[in-house]
Motif scaffolding. Structure first.
Motif, PDB file in Angstrom:
ATOM      1  N   LEU A  67       1.411  13.984   2.896  1.00  8.86           N
ATOM      2  CA  LEU A  67       0.206  14.399   3.620  1.00  8.86           C
ATOM      3  C   LEU A  67       0.278  15.875   3.991  1.00  8.86           C
ATOM      4  CD1 LEU A  67      -2.490  13.725   4.999  1.00  8.86           C
ATOM      5  CD2 LEU A  67      -1.192  12.926   6.985  1.00  8.86           C
ATOM      6  N   GLN A  68       1.424  16.330   4.463  1.00  5.85           N
ATOM      7  CA  GLN A  68       1.586  17.739   4.812  1.00  5.85           C
ATOM      8  C   GLN A  68       1.387  18.638   3.600  1.00  5.85           C
ATOM      9  OE1 GLN A  68       4.982  18.793   7.230  1.00  5.85           O
ATOM     10  NE2 GLN A  68       4.915  16.855   8.344  1.00  5.85           N
ATOM     11  N   LEU A  69       1.934  18.229   2.462  1.00  4.15           N
ATOM     12  CA  LEU A  69       1.793  19.016   1.231  1.00  4.15           C
ATOM     13  C   LEU A  69       0.343  19.065   0.771  1.00  4.15           C
ATOM     14  CD1 LEU A  69       3.292  20.585  -0.990  1.00  4.15           C
ATOM     15  CD2 LEU A  69       3.583  18.407  -2.197  1.00  4.15           C
ATOM     16  N   ALA A  70      -0.331  17.915   0.773  1.00  2.00           N
ATOM     17  CA  ALA A  70      -1.727  17.857   0.330  1.00  2.00           C
ATOM     18  C   ALA A  70      -2.633  18.652   1.258  1.00  2.00           C
ATOM     19  CB  ALA A  70      -2.193  16.406   0.254  1.00  2.00           C
ATOM     20  N   ALA A  71      -2.348  18.623   2.563  1.00  2.00           N
ATOM     21  CA  ALA A  71      -3.197  19.295   3.548  1.00  2.00           C
ATOM     22  C   ALA A  71      -3.102  20.819   3.459  1.00  2.00           C
ATOM     23  CB  ALA A  71      -2.837  18.828   4.959  1.00  2.00           C
TER      24      ALA A  71
ATOM     25  N   PHE B 166      -4.042   2.249   6.351  1.00  7.25           N
ATOM     26  CA  PHE B 166      -2.793   3.012   6.512  1.00  7.25           C
ATOM     27  C   PHE B 166      -1.603   2.132   6.900  1.00  7.25           C
ATOM     28  CE2 PHE B 166      -6.066   6.266   6.812  1.00  7.25           C
ATOM     29  CZ  PHE B 166      -5.557   7.247   5.971  1.00  7.25           C
ATOM     30  N   VAL B 167      -1.680   0.852   6.545  1.00  6.96           N
ATOM     31  CA  VAL B 167      -0.501  -0.012   6.654  1.00  6.96           C
ATOM     32  C   VAL B 167       0.284   0.226   5.369  1.00  6.96           C
ATOM     33  CG1 VAL B 167       0.351  -2.367   6.911  1.00  6.96           C
ATOM     34  CG2 VAL B 167      -1.772  -1.679   8.038  1.00  6.96           C
ATOM     35  N   SER B 168       1.172   1.218   5.403  1.00  3.52           N
ATOM     36  CA  SER B 168       1.726   1.780   4.184  1.00  3.52           C
ATOM     37  C   SER B 168       3.171   2.193   4.358  1.00  3.52           C
ATOM     38  CB  SER B 168       0.877   2.999   3.781  1.00  3.52           C
ATOM     39  OG  SER B 168       1.489   3.759   2.762  1.00  3.52           O
ATOM     40  N   GLU B 169       3.811   2.446   3.215  1.00  2.00           N
ATOM     41  CA  GLU B 169       5.105   3.130   3.232  1.00  2.00           C
ATOM     42  C   GLU B 169       4.885   4.520   3.839  1.00  2.00           C
ATOM     43  OE1 GLU B 169       8.051   1.814   2.211  1.00  2.00           O
ATOM     44  OE2 GLU B 169       6.959  -0.063   1.916  1.00  2.00           O
ATOM     45  N   PRO B 170       5.946   5.178   4.346  1.00  2.00           N
ATOM     46  CA  PRO B 170       5.785   6.519   4.956  1.00  2.00           C
ATOM     47  C   PRO B 170       5.101   7.506   4.014  1.00  2.00           C
ATOM     48  CG  PRO B 170       7.961   5.650   5.438  1.00  2.00           C
ATOM     49  CD  PRO B 170       7.333   4.692   4.458  1.00  2.00           C
ATOM     50  N   TYR B 171       4.244   8.330   4.573  1.00  2.26           N
ATOM     51  CA  TYR B 171       3.465   9.260   3.762  1.00  2.26           C
ATOM     52  C   TYR B 171       3.346  10.639   4.398  1.00  2.26           C
ATOM     53  CZ  TYR B 171       0.141   7.351   7.145  1.00  2.26           C
ATOM     54  OH  TYR B 171      -0.451   6.926   8.308  1.00  2.26           O
ATOM     55  N   ASP B 172       4.087  10.906   5.495  1.00  2.00           N
ATOM     56  CA  ASP B 172       3.891  12.163   6.224  1.00  2.00           C
ATOM     57  C   ASP B 172       4.209  13.397   5.386  1.00  2.00           C
ATOM     58  OD1 ASP B 172       6.391  10.873   6.505  1.00  2.00           O
ATOM     59  OD2 ASP B 172       6.996  12.275   8.064  1.00  2.00           O
ATOM     60  N   ALA B 173       5.257  13.366   4.558  1.00  2.43           N
ATOM     61  CA  ALA B 173       5.618  14.530   3.748  1.00  2.43           C
ATOM     62  C   ALA B 173       4.533  14.835   2.717  1.00  2.43           C
ATOM     63  CB  ALA B 173       6.956  14.295   3.059  1.00  2.43           C
TER      64      ALA B 173
ATOM     65  N   THR C 278       0.856  -1.186   0.000  1.00  3.00           N
ATOM     66  CA  THR C 278       0.000   0.000   0.000  1.00  3.00           C
ATOM     67  C   THR C 278       0.885   1.226   0.000  1.00  3.00           C
ATOM     68  OG1 THR C 278      -1.631  -1.199   1.329  1.00  3.00           O
ATOM     69  CG2 THR C 278      -1.877   1.192   1.213  1.00  3.00           C
ATOM     70  N   ASN C 279       0.532   2.208  -0.816  1.00  4.77           N
ATOM     71  CA  ASN C 279       1.314   3.436  -0.885  1.00  4.77           C
ATOM     72  C   ASN C 279       0.375   4.639  -0.836  1.00  4.77           C
ATOM     73  OD1 ASN C 279       3.128   5.489  -1.361  1.00  4.77           O
ATOM     74  ND2 ASN C 279       4.227   4.410  -2.981  1.00  4.77           N
ATOM     75  N   VAL C 280       0.071   5.086   0.381  1.00  3.37           N
ATOM     76  CA  VAL C 280      -0.776   6.271   0.566  1.00  3.37           C
ATOM     77  C   VAL C 280      -0.106   7.487  -0.054  1.00  3.37           C
ATOM     78  CG1 VAL C 280      -1.819   7.793   2.297  1.00  3.37           C
ATOM     79  CG2 VAL C 280      -1.828   5.324   2.663  1.00  3.37           C
ATOM     80  N   ASN C 281       1.217   7.504   0.009  1.00  3.73           N
ATOM     81  CA  ASN C 281       2.014   8.600  -0.538  1.00  3.73           C
ATOM     82  C   ASN C 281       1.681   8.842  -2.014  1.00  3.73           C
ATOM     83  OD1 ASN C 281       4.525  10.337   0.130  1.00  3.73           O
ATOM     84  ND2 ASN C 281       5.067   9.396  -1.808  1.00  3.73           N
ATOM     85  N   ALA C 282       1.593   7.755  -2.806  1.00  2.00           N
ATOM     86  CA  ALA C 282       1.316   7.869  -4.238  1.00  2.00           C
ATOM     87  C   ALA C 282      -0.050   8.502  -4.494  1.00  2.00           C
ATOM     88  CB  ALA C 282       1.389   6.490  -4.900  1.00  2.00           C
ATOM     89  N   ALA C 283      -1.047   8.114  -3.697  1.00  2.00           N
ATOM     90  CA  ALA C 283      -2.401   8.661  -3.859  1.00  2.00           C
ATOM     91  C   ALA C 283      -2.444  10.145  -3.525  1.00  2.00           C
ATOM     92  CB  ALA C 283      -3.378   7.891  -2.981  1.00  2.00           C
ATOM     93  N   LEU C 284      -1.766  10.534  -2.456  1.00  2.00           N
ATOM     94  CA  LEU C 284      -1.755  11.944  -2.047  1.00  2.00           C
ATOM     95  C   LEU C 284      -1.016  12.806  -3.066  1.00  2.00           C
ATOM     96  CD1 LEU C 284      -1.065  11.442   1.772  1.00  2.00           C
ATOM     97  CD2 LEU C 284      -3.167  12.355   0.771  1.00  2.00           C
TER      98      LEU C 284
ATOM     99  N   LYS D 258       0.316  16.496  12.802  1.00  2.00           N
ATOM    100  CA  LYS D 258       1.329  17.466  12.353  1.00  2.00           C
ATOM    101  C   LYS D 258       0.905  18.186  11.081  1.00  2.00           C
ATOM    102  CE  LYS D 258       5.529  15.500  14.393  1.00  2.00           C
ATOM    103  NZ  LYS D 258       6.852  14.877  14.114  1.00  2.00           N
ATOM    104  N   SER D 259       0.164  17.498  10.221  1.00  2.00           N
ATOM    105  CA  SER D 259      -0.257  18.110   8.954  1.00  2.00           C
ATOM    106  C   SER D 259      -1.472  19.017   9.122  1.00  2.00           C
ATOM    107  CB  SER D 259      -0.582  17.026   7.931  1.00  2.00           C
ATOM    108  OG  SER D 259      -1.782  16.355   8.274  1.00  2.00           O
TER     109      SER D 259
END
Length: 289
Positions: free
Chosen positions: A195-199, A186-193, A161-167, A264-265
């Motif tokens: 998510l912050q950009l999309a938010a 959300f069992v995924s590769e890291p996506y915090d960066a 799963t890659n939440v990062n790619a979707a965001l 944080k986002s």
């Protein structure tokens, strides 16, 4: 699943979720998500207590007594659903699979948005974006979304799963502000960066689905388990307290990462378990906004 079976299930989900949208969520959804501003509606005669700043001086001069401008909220919004269709969503030991829960919640949100005359679009993702349905209005469009929610499967070579790619896809594809619901375990590769950009551009709401046995491993002796996304097979001694502890600790670590990333986002996060009443959870969230 045959076409007839899909259509039957679409109809069943429509009946259930449309009823929830019309009778339970319509008011909560409307008040939870604001429009893009105020637009001019009409003028009417001034009444004591009205804001003098709203006086329309041109009309007032024409009729020799005061009139004020009346504005109303622009309600039309764009709602995006980012839907996890990876293999980990095909897990559930209680009332339903995580995928079934995601499908029902997505349908409820879609009908709620449609009732408010909002556009709805979807990004389906696994370890990559699987399909993009651009935002549109109308019942036929919502029914198409539900059909895809039921029938769409990840690519055969999909792993993880890659939440990062979707965001990232959301950020690049939609420049105007949207209300975006991310539905995943959300069992995924890291996506915090990402998510912050999309938010920064969109109003992001994460809906994390999980099962009781994602959280805790039952003591059931020696069992063989398979990672749904990688296909890896392992033997586990579930009677071993250390094994069960490590399993639970991994879940808590992933949960903490998810909560911290959303906080944080500045995005919102709702957690729904497969055996929970998601109606109460969503109502509580909408009212809380």
């Amino acid at each position: 699943m045959t076409t007839a079976e899909i259509l039957k299930r679409v109809r069943r989900i429509e009946i259930k979720t449309r009823g929830l949208s019309n009778h339970i969520f319509a008011g909560e959804y409307h008040s939870a998500f604001k429009g893009r501003g105020m637009s001019f509606s009409e003028v009417r005669e001034y009444a004591p207590g009205d804001d003098v700043k709203a006086i329309d001086w041109n009309v007032t001069a024409r009729f020799s007594h005061p009139f004020i401008k009346v504005f109303e909220e622009e309600r039309e919004l764009t709602v995006m659903l980012l839907v996890d269709v990876s293999s980990s969503s095909l897990f559930g030991t209680q009332q339903r699979l995580k995928r079934d829960l995601i499908t029902e919640i997505s349908a409820v949100i879609s009908f709620s948005a449609s009732t408010n005359n909002d556009k709805v679009g979807v990004i389906f993702f696994s370890d990559k974006v699987e399909k993009f349905i651009p935002p549109k209005k109308g019942r036929s469009h919502i029914l198409r979304i539900i059909r895809e929610l039921i029938a769409l499967e990840p690519s055969q070579n999909s792993k993880g799963t890659n939440v990062n790619a979707a965001l990232e896809y959301l950020t690049n594809a939609l420049k105007k502000r949207t209300i975006t619901f991310v539905l995943s375990d959300f069992v995924s590769e890291p996506y915090d960066a990402a998510l912050q950009l999309a938010a920064r551009r969109h109003d992001i709401v994460g809906i994390q689905t999980y099962d009781r046995h994602d959280q805790e491993l039952p003591a059931a002796g020696l069992i063989q388990v398979k990672d749904a996304e990688t296909g890896e097979m392992r033997w586990l001694d579930t009677d071993d307290k250390q094994v069960r502890y490590q399993y639970g600790a991994a879940f808590e670590e992933q949960k903490k990462y998810c909560q911290t990333s959303f906080r944080k986002s500045g995005a919102s996060l709702v957690r729904v378990r497969t055996d929970e009443d998601y109606v109460k959870v969503l109502q509580g969230f909408f009212k809380g906004r």
